[in-house]
Design a protein around this motif. Structure first.
Motif, PDB file in Angstrom:
ATOM      1  N   VAL A  65      38.242  50.026  47.567  1.00 50.50           N
ATOM      2  CA  VAL A  65      37.656  49.753  46.254  1.00 50.50           C
ATOM      3  C   VAL A  65      38.263  50.698  45.220  1.00 50.50           C
ATOM      4  N   ASN A  66      39.053  50.128  44.304  1.00 52.62           N
ATOM      5  CA  ASN A  66      39.698  50.974  43.299  1.00 52.62           C
ATOM      6  C   ASN A  66      39.580  50.421  41.888  1.00 52.62           C
ATOM      7  N   GLY A  67      38.817  49.318  41.723  1.00 54.56           N
ATOM      8  CA  GLY A  67      38.645  48.756  40.397  1.00 54.56           C
ATOM      9  C   GLY A  67      39.871  48.075  39.839  1.00 54.56           C
ATOM     10  N   VAL A  68      40.811  47.721  40.717  1.00 53.22           N
ATOM     11  CA  VAL A  68      42.073  47.107  40.308  1.00 53.22           C
ATOM     12  C   VAL A  68      42.240  45.768  41.026  1.00 53.22           C
ATOM     13  N   ASP A  69      42.774  44.794  40.310  1.00 55.92           N
ATOM     14  CA  ASP A  69      43.094  43.504  40.913  1.00 55.92           C
ATOM     15  C   ASP A  69      44.440  43.633  41.623  1.00 55.92           C
TER      16      ASP A  69
END
Length: 251
Positions: A65-69
């Motif tokens: 989970v890194n907040g990036v697509d």
């Protein structure tokens, strides 16, 4: 113990004689979500390879989970699928229906009863709203599944004709999904007999989908199961399968 429906479909023969247990297949379950921690399904949850940053295959791995697509598909951190009802990355089941359906697809029997037709398949969890106003949710879910590599879609849902579903868009979207290489397996509905040719729900009434009815453990048709036939006469631009006799559904 092997659940009676699995026996009736002769799935054990496919496993044992053909060596096909679903290994390598991805099935998108479009429903109320999936309880991905359930013992019977935990090992069958699809992990999005484009979001699996450390390539360890762990379901809902916090390290991914890194907040990036990361895979550029328009959905951020869609590790195991997507929740189109709430617009987030956690397609958790708040109804139990979707988990039941996921178990029918790929439950591996860890809890004591073998429920899955393809116990080594992977389940892509795609949650949608289940109100009659949620047609667009399901269309978006179908596109997500096809675009992200699902070999098949399982949908135990549908719109009675009395709810005036957009049958033309349903058929168009189902056929586009099938043409993209994703098979569609859809419930006929729970309208029982009568009111033919309108008792099979949409999109179970789409000619090219694989439409499923219900039987009991004695292989007798369930009283509630919609049983067709269907017609698209008068539904432009299709205007096909005039009734009578219509098209036989379920398949």
């Amino acid at each position: 113990e092997i659940e009676c429906g699995v026996q009736q479909m002769q799935a054990p023969r496919v496993w044992n004689e053909l060596g096909n247990t679903g290994n390598g297949a991805i099935v998108a379950v479009i429903d109320t979500g999936v309880c991905w921690t359930h013992t019977d399904i935990a090992n069958q949850i699809w992990v999005n390879p484009g979001e699996d940053l450390n390539h360890n295959g762990v379901v809902m791995d916090p390290a991914d989970v890194n907040g990036v697509d990361d895979d550029g598909n328009g959905f951020v951190d869609d590790l195991i699928g997507w929740d189109f009802d709430n617009g987030d990355r956690e397609p958790n089941d708040d109804n139990s229906h979707g988990s039941h359906c996921a178990g029918t697809v790929a439950g591996d029997g860890t809890g004591g009863t073998q429920t899955g037709m393809a116990p080594d398949a992977k389940v892509m969890a795609v949650k949608v709203g289940v109100q009659f106003s949620d047609e667009v949710d399901v269309w978006n879910a179908m596109q997500y599944a096809a675009a992200n590599g699902a070999h098949a879609i399982s949908m135990s849902l549908g719109w009675p004709h009395g709810q005036n579903p957009d049958r033309v868009t349903w058929r168009t979207n189902c056929e586009n999904t099938i043409d993209a290489g994703t098979a569609m397996v859809i419930a006929a509905g729970n309208e029982g007999s009568g009111a033919e040719p309108d008792n099979v729900r949409t999109p179970g009434d789409v000619p090219r989908v694989i439409t499923v009815g219900a039987v009991d453990c004695n292989d007798s048709i369930a009283s509630f199961s919609s049983r067709g036939p269907i017609t698209w006469q008068g539904i432009a631009p299709y205007n096909d399968h005039p009734y009578p006799p219509g098209l036989i559904k379920p398949d």
